[in-house]
Scaffold this active site. Structure first.
Site, short mmCIF file in Angstrom:
data_model
loop_
_atom_site.label_atom_id
_atom_site.label_comp_id
_atom_site.label_asym_id
_atom_site.label_seq_id
_atom_site.Cartn_x
_atom_site.Cartn_y
_atom_site.Cartn_z
CD1 TRP A 103 -1.52 1.61 -10.22
CD2 TRP A 103 0.65 1.34 -10.68
NE1 TRP A 103 -0.91 1.10 -9.09
CE2 TRP A 103 0.43 0.93 -9.34
CE3 TRP A 103 1.96 1.26 -11.19
CZ2 TRP A 103 1.45 0.45 -8.51
CZ3 TRP A 103 2.98 0.79 -10.37
CH2 TRP A 103 2.72 0.39 -9.06
CG ASN A 218 3.79 -2.93 -8.78
OD1 ASN A 218 4.92 -2.51 -8.53
ND2 ASN A 218 2.87 -3.06 -7.83
CD GLU A 219 6.12 -4.46 -5.19
OE1 GLU A 219 6.92 -3.72 -4.61
OE2 GLU A 219 5.05 -4.87 -4.66
CE1 TYR A 299 8.54 0.76 -0.28
CE2 TYR A 299 8.57 -0.92 -2.00
CZ TYR A 299 8.27 0.37 -1.58
OH TYR A 299 7.70 1.26 -2.46
CD GLU A 339 7.28 0.23 -5.83
OE1 GLU A 339 7.10 -0.03 -4.62
OE2 GLU A 339 6.53 -0.18 -6.73
CD1 TRP A 381 5.40 4.06 -1.80
CD2 TRP A 381 5.41 3.45 -3.95
NE1 TRP A 381 4.14 3.63 -2.11
CE2 TRP A 381 4.12 3.24 -3.43
CE3 TRP A 381 5.65 3.14 -5.29
CZ2 TRP A 381 3.07 2.72 -4.19
CZ3 TRP A 381 4.61 2.63 -6.04
CH2 TRP A 381 3.34 2.41 -5.49
#
Length: 448
Positions: A103, A218-219, A299, A339, A381
């Site tokens: 980040w 992010n996302e 994920y 990720e 990740w």
């Protein structure tokens, strides 16, 4: 005789790469964290670029085996934990990883970088400077994400709070994408980060080859607008804005990879029906001017079921293959799986299954690499050093004690290093040389 000579050339090159990385892996096992200028070398440090569907570095393909460690700036802001950042880079480098993701934001929260709009904590900014300087020492490039979709580290919700504090009447976190004041807040942050002069290296961020790419968010999700128009407009504006400040670095969005209304036939690959309703649209979003490569997250435990099962591996394979195909057929750009992981908190989790997940992702990446396809690499990740357990979200991989996982990661690095060192743009589609058979034989081994 020529074929034998070709095999020997490939073998010798591969052995050199392997011996170099095996020595580094041995250093990891002994938990030696020292580095000097000789060990990292002083050769020219160039920007990674994109050519068609592949990344390049000094005219050679650049395939990625990388990692996430989101908290590096936060821990670097405290001298008592700063050493953990160095440990992450040392350990990742020892298994051949060349790209990290972290980040470049912390908005209005504990150890905030941006305490309020355009007001920064200089000591925290120096911590980010340190992260970049350490990454360079270990020859690791970084993807820097510029804001969060989620509340952690502030995110779009913090921008909405700032907007309301300034007199606006905002009712949704998704106002982040549409309100002109909040757009200006974000652009001001981007401008500040890109124009930052590193206090350790004296290099302006926008000129620093240590930065692999800028990530817009992010996302990102905008569930208040399933059509995707609001998020699309934001991406269009911000991609061009970043490029106007920094035309040298690569830019990506930070998407999870969900398919939306522009490609109804592809929504069958989504992990669940809700994924098509969150306002993202993988193909449409990545066709925006200024976007250099696509990002995808993997994920299955968050999207399908928390209980570990072989369906995770089946989904991972089909999900990755679909996005590689789209990157080749519709986007003409690399796709990076930025990720992926499986949580130790999942019912039925064991380290053997995590190792299977690693192998599945790496196999899918390598399948594309072999033919010069758009699958440009992956980032697990996430990598953790010992002593940072208090930051563990369940997905941490501790390289010094997860020996099988470390070997799997190292093997993938070695395989990709063979491509990075032996390929050239004269053999664009996957090193189609006379010694291809020998190269394939080397890559098929479980141990190198």
């Amino acid at each position: 005789m020529k074929d034998q000579l070709g095999f020997r050339i490939v073998l010798c090159s591969a052995v050199f790469i392997i011996l170099t990385q095996n020595r580094a892996l041995a250093d990891l096992d002994s938990e030696s964290h020292e580095v000097n200028s000789e060990s990292v070398g002083e050769e020219q440090w160039e920007m990674v670029q994109r050519k068609g569907m592949q990344f390049t570095l000094n005219g050679q393909p650049f395939y990625v085996n990388g990692f996430n460690t989101y908290w590096m700036m936060t821990l670097a802001a405290d001298n008592s934990t700063r050493g953990k950042v160095t440990e992450v880079f040392q350990q990742a480098s020892a298994v051949g990883m060349t790209v990290g993701r972290t980040w470049a934001f912390n908005d209005g929260q504990w150890r905030a970088l941006q305490k309020s709009p355009s007001v920064y904590d200089e000591e925290v900014f120096k911590a980010l400077d340190f992260v970049l300087s350490e990454a360079r020492k270990y020859k690791i490039r970084l993807i820097l994400s510029l804001v969060n979709n989620w509340d952690a580290y502030g995110g779009k919700a913090q921008y909405v709070k700032w907007g309301n504090a300034s007199g606006l009447n905002l009712t949704s976190d998704d106002d982040f994408f549409t309100n002109p004041t909040l757009r200006n807040f974000y652009q001001s942050h981007v401008r500040t980060v890109l124009n930052r002069v590193n206090t350790f290296t004296n290099i302006t961020y926008k000129n620093d080859p240590t930065i692999f790419a800028w990530e817009l968010m992010n996302e990102p999700r905008c569930p208040s607008d399933p059509s995707g128009d609001k998020l699309q407009s934001w991406i269009q504006e911000m991609a061009v804005f970043v490029k106007s400040l920094d035309a040298k670095h690569l830019v990506e969005i930070g998407l999870e990879g969900f398919y939306g209304p522009s490609a109804p036939a592809r929504t069958r690959f989504n992990p669940n029906p809700y994924a098509a309703q969150v306002g993202t649209d993988f193909i449409r979003n990545n066709q925006v001017l200024g976007i250099d490569f696509a990002s995808v997250h993997v994920y299955p435990d968050s999207w399908i079921s928390p209980a570990v099962s072989n369906s995770f591996l089946e989904f991972t394979s089909s999900w990755m293959q679909a996005h590689v195909e789209d990157a080749e057929m519709y986007l003409g750009m690399p796709v990076l799986f930025t990720e992926f992981g499986v949580s130790a908190h999942d019912p039925g989790f064991n380290t053997s299954f995590r190792d299977m997940m690693l192998n599945t992702v790496y196999k899918m990446t390598l399948n594309s690499t072999r033919k010069g396809g758009a699958g440009a690499g992956s980032l697990v990740w996430q990598v953790f050093p010992q002593g940072a357990e208090f930051m563990d979200d369940g997905y941490a991989v501790y390289l010094t004690r997860a020996h099988t996982a470390s070997k799997i990661i190292s093997l993938q690095s070695k395989r990709l290093a063979i491509f990075n060192s032996l390929c050239s743009w004269r053999c664009r589609w996957g090193c189609k040389k006379k010694n291809q058979t020998a190269l394939d034989a080397l890559l098929s081994h479980d141990e190198l």
